[in-house]
Design a protein around this motif. Structure first.
Motif, PDB file in Angstrom:
ATOM      1  N   THR A 284       0.662  -1.213  -0.092  1.00 15.75           N
ATOM      2  CA  THR A 284       0.008  -0.138   0.099  1.00 15.75           C
ATOM      3  C   THR A 284       0.964   1.348   0.045  1.00 15.75           C
ATOM      4  N   ARG A 289      -5.649   2.491   1.797  1.00 17.88           N
ATOM      5  CA  ARG A 289      -6.992   2.554   1.214  1.00 17.88           C
ATOM      6  C   ARG A 289      -6.919   1.479   0.103  1.00 17.88           C
ATOM      7  N   SER A 290      -5.792   1.388  -0.515  1.00 17.69           N
ATOM      8  CA  SER A 290      -5.695   0.424  -1.648  1.00 17.69           C
ATOM      9  C   SER A 290      -4.223  -0.339  -1.614  1.00 17.69           C
ATOM     10  N   GLU A 292      -1.558  -3.012  -4.051  1.00 16.18           N
ATOM     11  CA  GLU A 292      -1.263  -3.592  -4.904  1.00 16.18           C
ATOM     12  C   GLU A 292      -0.489  -4.911  -4.874  1.00 16.18           C
TER      13      GLU A 292
END
Length: 356
Positions: A284, A289-290, A292
């Protein structure tokens, strides 16, 4: 950037050097002995290694020349166990964590003890306050019969402050060198507990906790039940979700960027293998929040490697990563995890990797 690293394995301690062509194994110490943890050398070349020799017990060795030679020193030990003491035997089973903080070296153990040395590991004192805390009697093993104190997160500018993680006993903080302690796991949830105890701070199973050194109020936790982040020095924790899985054991916090961290996902509980037999690292860069999924250079078919708690490390630059697995795979990245190179695929099972 660091050009030296170590892999502590079931069959010895491997020293690695980075050459122009990549990382190479340069030296093997403690041939065929299980090395469970190491403390990389300080500026004077002093380092420590914890060994688990089974019938012969848990041993501690020191080096004064950055690992060229070693000598045995006194290992941490517990006081005599009272006849009416609850919980596991008061006997050192494993050196599970080693960290420096100011002039002190801290050691976490199985069972869940915390020891401190102020003479470079020549002698050790048990932190009696934490050990005698009545709440410790509620701790339980997370996958092992005895609790394990595996995470020691010193504060980079306040040497008397550190936060520790226990499986299963939550997170604890001291600000006075271990004289007093307080729980620091509010917001974590243990879904393996009865619903009314799921939020109990003393029942949490943090697999590993890591601190951002540049912004020490930010901590990351790979918990048995997900990924957590704290932005207030562990006072509260917020859960986040990652794909392909939020379960795992390892976490590496970027030393300079509080929004960046890496994890090694797996299928949880009785399986504990990579999702779909494909190894990846999740990263992250926005505070959770997101995420990979980073796969380039890692095995993507019929892979059953698990990454232990201390099997993922990042160097001081935040660009170089090292990862070792339970089946002897060792990989390095020089681009923050975007791509990986295989150092070896046939080492002994790897317990810990460290830059130094």
């Amino acid at each position: 950037m660091t050009d030296r690293a170590w892999a502590a394995t079931r069959k010895g301690l491997f020293e690695l050097r980075r050459r122009r062509t990549g990382w190479e194994i340069e030296r093997l110490s403690f041939v065929a002995d299980p090395v469970t943890m190491l403390l990389p050398p300080d500026a004077a070349g002093h380092m420590l290694a914890g060994l688990n020799l089974g019938h012969f017990g848990t041993k501690l060795h020191a080096s004064d020349d950055a690992g060229q030679t070693w000598r045995e020193v006194t290992a941490p030990s517990f006081p005599p166990q009272p006849a009416d003491a609850a919980g596991p035997e008061w006997k050192l089973q494993q050196v599970f964590a080693l960290e420096r903080s100011g002039d002190a070296i801290w050691c976490g153990s199985v069972p869940g003890g915390l020891f401190v040395s102020r003479d470079l590991g020549e002698s050790w004192q048990l932190d009696e306050t934490l050990w005698r805390d009545p709440r410790r009697e509620q701790w339980m093993g997370g996958g092992n019969p005895a609790p394990a104190l595996h995470s020691i997160c010193p504060h980079p500018t306040r040497p008397d402050e550190l936060l520790v993680g226990v499986s299963c006993g939550g997170a604890w903080r001291t600000t006075d060198g271990g004289r007093t302690w307080g729980l620091r796991a509010r917001g974590m949830r243990a879904d393996f507990m009865p619903p009314d105890l799921a939020g109990d701070e003393n029942s949490q199973d943090p697999h590993l906790i890591a601190r951002c050194r540049a912004v020490p109020e930010v901590l990351w936790c790979q918990h048995h039940c997900g990924i957590y982040r704290s932005t207030d020095n562990g006072a509260t924790w917020v859960q986040t979700q990652a794909q392909p899985s939020s379960f795992g054991f390892a976490v590496a916090a970027h030393p300079g960027d509080p929004d960046t961290a890496w994890f090694a996902p797996a299928i949880k509980d009785e399986r504990r293998i990579p999702v779909d037999g494909a190894l990846c690292v999740t990263r992250t860069r926005d505070g959770g929040r997101s995420f990979e999924a980073l796969r380039t250079g890692l095995p993507q078919r019929h892979c059953y490697d698990l990454i232990y708690r201390h099997g993922l490390a990042v160097d001081d630059s935040g660009e170089r990563l090292l990862m070792g697995s339970t089946t002897g795979g060792l990989w390095a990245s020089g681009d923050a995890g975007d791509s990986w190179q295989t150092i070896s695929s046939h080492l002994p099972p790897i317990y810990a990797v460290k830059f130094g």
